[in-house]
Scaffold this active site. Structure first.
Site, PDB file in Angstrom:
ATOM      1  CE1 TYR A 291      -4.140  -2.694   5.301  1.00 41.18           C
ATOM      2  CE2 TYR A 291      -3.459  -0.396   5.128  1.00 41.18           C
ATOM      3  CZ  TYR A 291      -3.804  -1.588   4.532  1.00 41.18           C
ATOM      4  OH  TYR A 291      -3.800  -1.687   3.166  1.00 41.18           O
TER       5      TYR A 291
ATOM      6  CE  LYS B 195      -1.657  -4.578   3.342  1.00 39.10           C
ATOM      7  NZ  LYS B 195      -1.885  -5.910   2.761  1.00 39.10           N
TER       8      LYS B 195
ATOM      9  CB  SER C 140      -0.863  -0.023   1.264  1.00 40.52           C
ATOM     10  OG  SER C 140      -1.388   1.253   1.522  1.00 40.52           O
TER      11      SER C 140
END
Ligand code: UDP
Length: 342
Positions: free
Chosen positions: A149, A153, A124
């Site tokens: 989150y 990643k 991302s």
């Protein structure tokens, strides 16, 4: 050639499965249905006329995963299976680390033991944080992620870099900007489970009258109209990039390879521009109110995706309004489906 697609019934996963099937790949889906529904599998079949193999289980189950590798001649993996709600990741961080990273390591262990290569990871643009300069290219310095989150990643990318280096394998890290839209057939899209966190699903539900008003989280940012700017990329374009990235891995010789690509349009749009484009594209009103800023939101992010164009021959050029038209078609499909299943 069989490709494992984890999270293959999810939003980006399902669109990618369609593109893989349309390009002649055989697909093996593992998806625990935690954030999607089984009808998506039927719709993939209706769209492509082909039926992927499907296993509904949690990838933390290494024993079940092993059986999948034994039953199929898997030659690569596209790994979509992950939790993705930024706000929620702050409340239940351990679940995010466990789900997003254990699953990844389990698949990589199977790959290592079986001598497999060609692994594509959904990353991302969150890995860049608020970059100092726009547009963001792949050499833009990363900042420590603010959310759990985002950390999963960043850690996922590092795990894959180590995997590629230590075991001489080929991996591709795809850094998505903001995926939007639905399949032109109207049969695949982002399933609205709970109150949407992302902008476009919330806009869609507001236009449909499910939500009273869109909350615009701040109009005092340092941008032309004061609302934050993002790079909204059409999900079908994004899905096609996965096939191109996979093909590149398959076509290259053996040995360590780490490909990194930004996947965006190269164009920034503000929240207000998205709202206006949605209204224009679909001839509907989206009532909104301006609220306080949302914690953790950055001001501006849009991609320089030239590397993907140069090396993959891929470019996202679907106009914002066209992508937003498919969102409204998807809403209509969901309404029809709801009526039929009641
Ligand atoms: N946004 C908003 N209202 C919403 C959801 C999002 O104003 O209900 C804004 C948010 O502040 C951000 C942009 O829309 O500027 C995109 O947010 P999203 O959560 O979709 O993606 P992000 O880029 O934050 O990951």
């Amino acid at each position: 050639m069989e490709i494992l697609v984890t999270g293959g019934l999810g939003y980006i996963g399902s669109h990618t499965v369609v593109e893989l099937l349309n390009n002649g790949f055989d697909v093996v889906i593992v998806d625990d249905l935690s954030n999607t529904e089984r009808f998506v599998l039927n719709n993939i079949e209706e769209i492509t006329g082909r039926k992927p193999a499907f296993y509904p289980f949690d990838l933390k189950r290494r024993d079940l995963l092993r059986q999948v590798f034994e039953a199929h001649n898997i030659q690569g993996c596209i790994n979509f299976a992950a939790y993705k709600a930024v706000g929620e990741s702050q409340v239940i961080p351990l679940d995010y680390y466990e789900n997003n990273l254990f699953s990844l390591i389990n698949i990589l262990q199977e790959f290592r033991e079986r001598g497999l290569s060609n692994f594509i990871f959904s990353s991302s643009c969150t890995v860049y944080g608020q970059a100092d300069h726009m547009p963001i290219d792949e050499n833009t310095p990363q900042k420590p992620a603010e959310s759990t989150y985002g950390k999963t990643k960043q850690m996922g990318e590092e795990i894959l870099q180590d995997f590629a280096r230590a075991y001489h394998r080929k991996v591709s890290l795809l850094r998505y900007f903001n995926p939007i839209g639905a399949h032109p057939s109207g049969k695949l899209g982002e399933l609205p489970i709970g109150v949407p966190n992302n902008l476009v699903p919330y806009v869609m539900q507001t236009a449909a009258g499910i939500r009273e008003k869109l909350n615009i989280w701040g109009n005092d940012y340092d941008t032309p109209d004061g609302t934050p700017v993002r790079d909204y990329i059409y999900v079908v374009d994004l899905a096609k990039a996965h096939v191109a990235a996979l093909q590149k891995l398959l076509d290259s010789g053996e040995g360590t390879q780490v490909d990194i690509y930004n996947l965006g349009t190269g164009k920034g749009s503000s929240v207000l521009e998205v709202v206006q484009a949605f209204e224009k594209a679909n001839g509907v009103k989206v009532p909104y109110q301006i609220c306080e800023r949302r914690a953790g939101d950055i001001t501006i992010a849009y991609a320089n995706a030239d590397k993907a164009e140069r090396e993959l021959g891929w470019k996202s050029d679907t106009p914002l309004e066209e992508a937003l038209r498919t969102v409204w078609q998807w809403q209509k499909y969901l309404e029809k489906r709801k009526k039929e299943t009641v």
